[in-house]
Design an enzyme around this catalytic site. Structure first.
Site, PDB file in Angstrom:
ATOM      1  N   CYS A 169       0.728  -1.086  -0.112  1.00  0.00           N
ATOM      2  CA  CYS A 169      -0.096   0.045   0.079  1.00  0.00           C
ATOM      3  C   CYS A 169       0.837   1.183   0.039  1.00  0.00           C
ATOM      4  O   CYS A 169       1.717   1.242   0.942  1.00  0.00           O
ATOM      5  CB  CYS A 169      -0.909   0.066   1.331  1.00  0.00           C
ATOM      6  SG  CYS A 169      -1.723   1.596   1.352  1.00  0.00           S
ATOM      7  N   CYS A 224       0.150   3.296   3.098  1.00  0.00           N
ATOM      8  CA  CYS A 224       0.676   3.021   4.113  1.00  0.00           C
ATOM      9  C   CYS A 224       2.241   3.301   4.332  1.00  0.00           C
ATOM     10  O   CYS A 224       2.947   3.537   5.319  1.00  0.00           O
ATOM     11  CB  CYS A 224       0.515   1.386   4.253  1.00  0.00           C
ATOM     12  SG  CYS A 224      -1.246   0.889   4.188  1.00  0.00           S
ATOM     13  N   ASP A 265      24.910  19.120 -25.376  1.00  0.00           N
ATOM     14  CA  ASP A 265      26.588  19.359 -25.718  1.00  0.00           C
ATOM     15  C   ASP A 265      26.741  18.714 -26.924  1.00  0.00           C
ATOM     16  O   ASP A 265      25.921  17.874 -27.378  1.00  0.00           O
ATOM     17  CB  ASP A 265      27.254  18.437 -24.444  1.00  0.00           C
ATOM     18  CG  ASP A 265      28.612  18.578 -24.713  1.00  0.00           C
ATOM     19  OD1 ASP A 265      29.378  19.424 -25.109  1.00  0.00           O
ATOM     20  OD2 ASP A 265      29.116  17.330 -24.614  1.00  0.00           O
ATOM     21  N   ASP A 290      27.671  14.387 -21.807  1.00  0.00           N
ATOM     22  CA  ASP A 290      28.107  13.094 -21.499  1.00  0.00           C
ATOM     23  C   ASP A 290      28.653  12.726 -20.210  1.00  0.00           C
ATOM     24  O   ASP A 290      29.025  11.616 -20.138  1.00  0.00           O
ATOM     25  CB  ASP A 290      29.537  13.005 -22.437  1.00  0.00           C
ATOM     26  CG  ASP A 290      30.615  14.074 -22.191  1.00  0.00           C
ATOM     27  OD1 ASP A 290      30.399  14.593 -20.924  1.00  0.00           O
ATOM     28  OD2 ASP A 290      31.376  14.361 -22.826  1.00  0.00           O
ATOM     29  N   ASP A 341      30.383  17.911 -18.025  1.00  0.00           N
ATOM     30  CA  ASP A 341      29.457  18.918 -17.931  1.00  0.00           C
ATOM     31  C   ASP A 341      28.643  18.735 -16.681  1.00  0.00           C
ATOM     32  O   ASP A 341      27.457  19.088 -16.657  1.00  0.00           O
ATOM     33  CB  ASP A 341      28.262  18.460 -18.970  1.00  0.00           C
ATOM     34  CG  ASP A 341      29.118  18.458 -20.467  1.00  0.00           C
ATOM     35  OD1 ASP A 341      29.525  19.389 -20.908  1.00  0.00           O
ATOM     36  OD2 ASP A 341      28.925  17.449 -21.095  1.00  0.00           O
TER      37      ASP A 341
END
Length: 723
Positions: A12, A15, A414, A619, A623
């Site tokens: 659940c 829950c 990129d 990549d 970056d």
């Protein structure tokens, strides 16, 4: 101190949310994460916590969860334990079916005696009700003692007891019977959803065949293996992977060749051929051949473990819709309960209404008032979306990122390694007057020998091939003072005998910065200019190749309505514009330093449309700043790149840009299903609240508005796993 627990029988989402909420209040616990898809609870205890012992921790959880709790210290044991729990759950399902069948027979007997013997009918309905409702009433009583009034057990209990009080014996038994049938099918649907996700995560091997003696390449003659836990294998040791076995640890093949099933990692059905010196990743399956592999990563750092951690931690990153529904349910249920109490009391007390009639209407409201359809189906929807993405080799780190993917306005790419292959090759060597091509290439290789950048690797590889062909010895001499100048290039000191030379290798900006006179190279490709002791030696051109699906990916994004597609690169204008023109990208920015990429992304973030999101696709290696800044950072995973998995919010495991379109498709379908459930569930419940208040709806309609709609919502959610 961190501990993990398996919660048997937890099906659940509501829950699960309550468990997290309750345990977060504990003073000795600093962090709580519950993954419903794996029924695994992670608790992080404060230092020197007096409840950090296993028995106390389990007791603490059991008090809140009231489920069978099992602690495990080793991840490797979890598969075996869960298989045992699944067998127990299957037996439990059979017992539940028998219990429901027996209760239904007694209920039907009550209907048969309805017009024959009223007392017998009431007795049979009462027995049926007690059999069906005993666990509900007991749970409601315990929750009342804990101060938790507004859960489904309390609501069903008070509604059906009220029905008995006003003489609606058949109605009370019917409500409880259909409620339990609905719960049974809901749990079955939830288990199916959980199984779909947990099956995707079954990529970790339970053992490794550790080579104990003999030469690694001569297994058949004198090698001996011992089956051990992958956790005990160290980097540098040798393991054997037999046909049909999962690869337990990342490594490099020392001997043998085989076809690998990589579908668990990439979603690709085509096997991948591997041979000596190839890297292999944990989670792949050896289809044929025997492989001797040198381990390069410990168990905890292996690709399979990283992916499992990623998927398991995704449960803690909630989508805005999930958070909203949790808050909504907190106020919705008490509001309807208060309305039901007023409806039962006010008309008879102040307007001469009939008590039985108005209590009956209040009971209908109580039955309707549990927002089960919402709190159950919406978290499952995002679980399903993450699971469906994983099947396609797309790893999404949370429902919030799946939600952001569904509303992309701007996608920034990129270039190198993202839209292009990032596999560089030297295509032109242009030495300056007084230097030879071999001398220029040798000097450039000295400068680039410390770098792992693809351009540097291509230069060193080209020089090594020339040396090998000539049969001479490749010697770099003594290199020192290596310095990588971000956005410009590299510098290094080279000593050969008594000669010390300062070498520079980089772009034209490096030459200008150092006031070196150079000849600009106009060839297509990435240019590396080389100088020694501030004297220009020449230039080397390296070319990259566009990925075969990049153009199709850009076209697909445009067709999907992405308003703005941009490319950012540190490469030259000529190279950048050539790639952009081939792919159909209208906006391109070139010759950018890392900090300039961040500035450009900030500008696009400000210009995006309200309530829309921005994605950056890179990549995952160079970056990190822009990946972190975007609403959704998407990395090319490189079949399990560590940097990509760590840095991004979404990982495309096959390095294919077109996978982004698939990710958006799954995200949008998930959003569609979730909103269908929200509108459908709330719409039906509000209609029947009005009808119940007016006295038009009966208990039967109320049951449909609660149990029926919940079941329909869950079944609708399961469609996501089949997209």
């Amino acid at each position: 101190m961190k501990k993990a627990f398996i919660l048997q029988g937890l099906n659940c989402p509501h829950c699960a949310a309550n468990i997290e909420k309750s345990l977060n209040k504990a003073e000795n616990i600093s962090a709580v994460s519950l993954n419903l898809s794996t029924s695994t609870l992670y608790l992080e205890y404060l230092e020197n916590s007096k409840h950090s012992e296993t028995a106390d921790a389990a007791a603490n959880i059991h008090d809140v969860v009231e489920k069978i709790v099992h602690e495990y210290e080793s991840d490797i044991l979890v598969t075996e334990k869960k298989q045992a729990f699944q067998a127990t759950e299957q037996k439990s399902q059979k017992k539940t079916l028998v219990w429901l069948a027996a209760s239904t027979v007694i209920f039907v007997a009550g209907i048969v005696f309805y017009n024959i013997n009223n007392y017998a009918s009431i007795g049979l309905f009462t027995v049926s009700y007690l059999l069906l409702g005993a666990n509900v009433l007991w749970a409601a009583l315990k929750n009342i003692l804990k101060g938790n009034l507004f859960d489904e057990n309390f609501l069903m209990g008070i509604a059906t007891i009220g029905a008995f009080v006003i003489g609606e014996f058949a109605g009370a038994a019917t409500v409880m019977l259909l409620y339990q049938i609905g719960e049974f099918f809901q749990n079955k649907a939830v288990r199916a959803s959980k199984k779909g996700i947990s099956d995707l995560m079954d990529i970790r091997s339970d053992y490794a065949n550790l080579l104990q003696s003999g030469e690694s390449g001569e297994l058949e003659q004198n090698g001996q293996t011992k089956r051990v836990s992958p956790e005990s294998v160290a980097v540098g040791e040798t393991i054997i992977i037999k046909p049909g076995e999962k690869i337990p640890l990342d490594g490099v093949i020392l001997a043998g060749e085989a076809m690998l099933d990589t579908s668990a990692l990439t979603g690709e059905s085509v096997p991948r051929k591997v041979a000596k010196n190839d890297a292999v990743l944990s989670g792949c399956i050896n289809q044929n051949g025997v492989l001797t592999v040198k381990v390069t990563q410990t168990f905890g750092e292996s690709t399979a473990s990283k992916i499992l951690d990623l998927v398991e931690n995704a449960a803690s990153k909630k989508a805005k819709l999930e958070t909203f529904i949790t808050k909504f349910a907190k106020w919705y249920t008490p509001t309807v309960v208060i309305l039901a109490v007023l409806l039962a009391v006010v008309p008879p007390l102040f307007f001469g209404g009939i008590w039985q009639e108005w209590i009956y209407r209040a009971i209908i409201l109580l039955i309707i008032s549990c927002p089960c359809a919402l709190v159950l189906s919406i978290p499952l929807g995002f679980f399903g979306g993450i699971g469906a993405s994983s099947k396609k080799g797309i790893l999404v780190k949370g429902g919030n990122f799946l939600e952001a993917l569904s509303s992309l306005d701007t996608v920034v790419f990129d270039k190198t390694g993202t839209l292009t292959k990032g596999v560089f090759k030297v295509t032109s060597i242009q030495p300056a007057e007084g230097f030879t091509a071999a001398e220029l290439l040798q000097t450039a290789s000295f400068a680039e020998s410390f770098s792992s950048h693809p351009i540097a690797v291509s230069i060193c590889k080209e020089y090594a091939q020339i040396v090998d062909k000539s049969g001479s010895t490749h010697s770099t001499g003594e290199l020192s003072d290596y310095n990588e100048i971000s956005g410009y290039g590299v510098s290094v000191l080279h000593k050969n005998g008594q000669n010390r030379q300062a070498i520079l290798a980089g772009n034209e900006k490096l030459m200008r910065r150092e006031n070196i006179t150079f000849v600009e190279n106009t060839d297509f490709g990435t240019k590396v200019y080389v100088a020694r002791d501030n004297i220009y030696m020449g230039s080397i051109v390296i070319s990259d190749e566009i990925k075969p699906d990049s153009k199709a990916a850009i076209t697909q994004l445009k067709n999907m309505g992405v308003r703005r597609i941009v490319m950012l690169t540190g490469d030259t204008q000529k190279v950048a514009e050539n790639v952009a023109n081939q792919l159909g990208i209208d906006e391109v920015h070139f010759s950018l330093l890392p900090q300039e990429k961040v500035e450009k992304l900030e500008t696009y973030a400000k210009e995006k449309q309200p309530k829309k999101s921005l994605a950056f696709v890179g990549d995952g290696i160079n970056d990190a700043p822009v990946l972190a800044m975007a609403d959704v950072g998407i990395a090319m995973g490189g079949l399990g790149s560590d940097a990509a998995i760590e840095a991004a919010d979404v990982v495309l495991m096959t390095d294919e840009p077109q996978k982004l379109g698939e990710a958006i498709t799954v995200a949008r379908f998930t959003r569609k299903i979730v909103w269908q459930n929200i509108v459908g569930a709330l719409g039906v419940q509000l209609i029947f609240i009005v009808l119940g208040t007016m006295g038009v709806a009966s208990i039967w309609e109320a049951i449909f508005a609660d149990v029926g709609v919940s079941l329909l919502a869950v079944l609708n959610t399961l469609r996501i796993l089949r997209i």
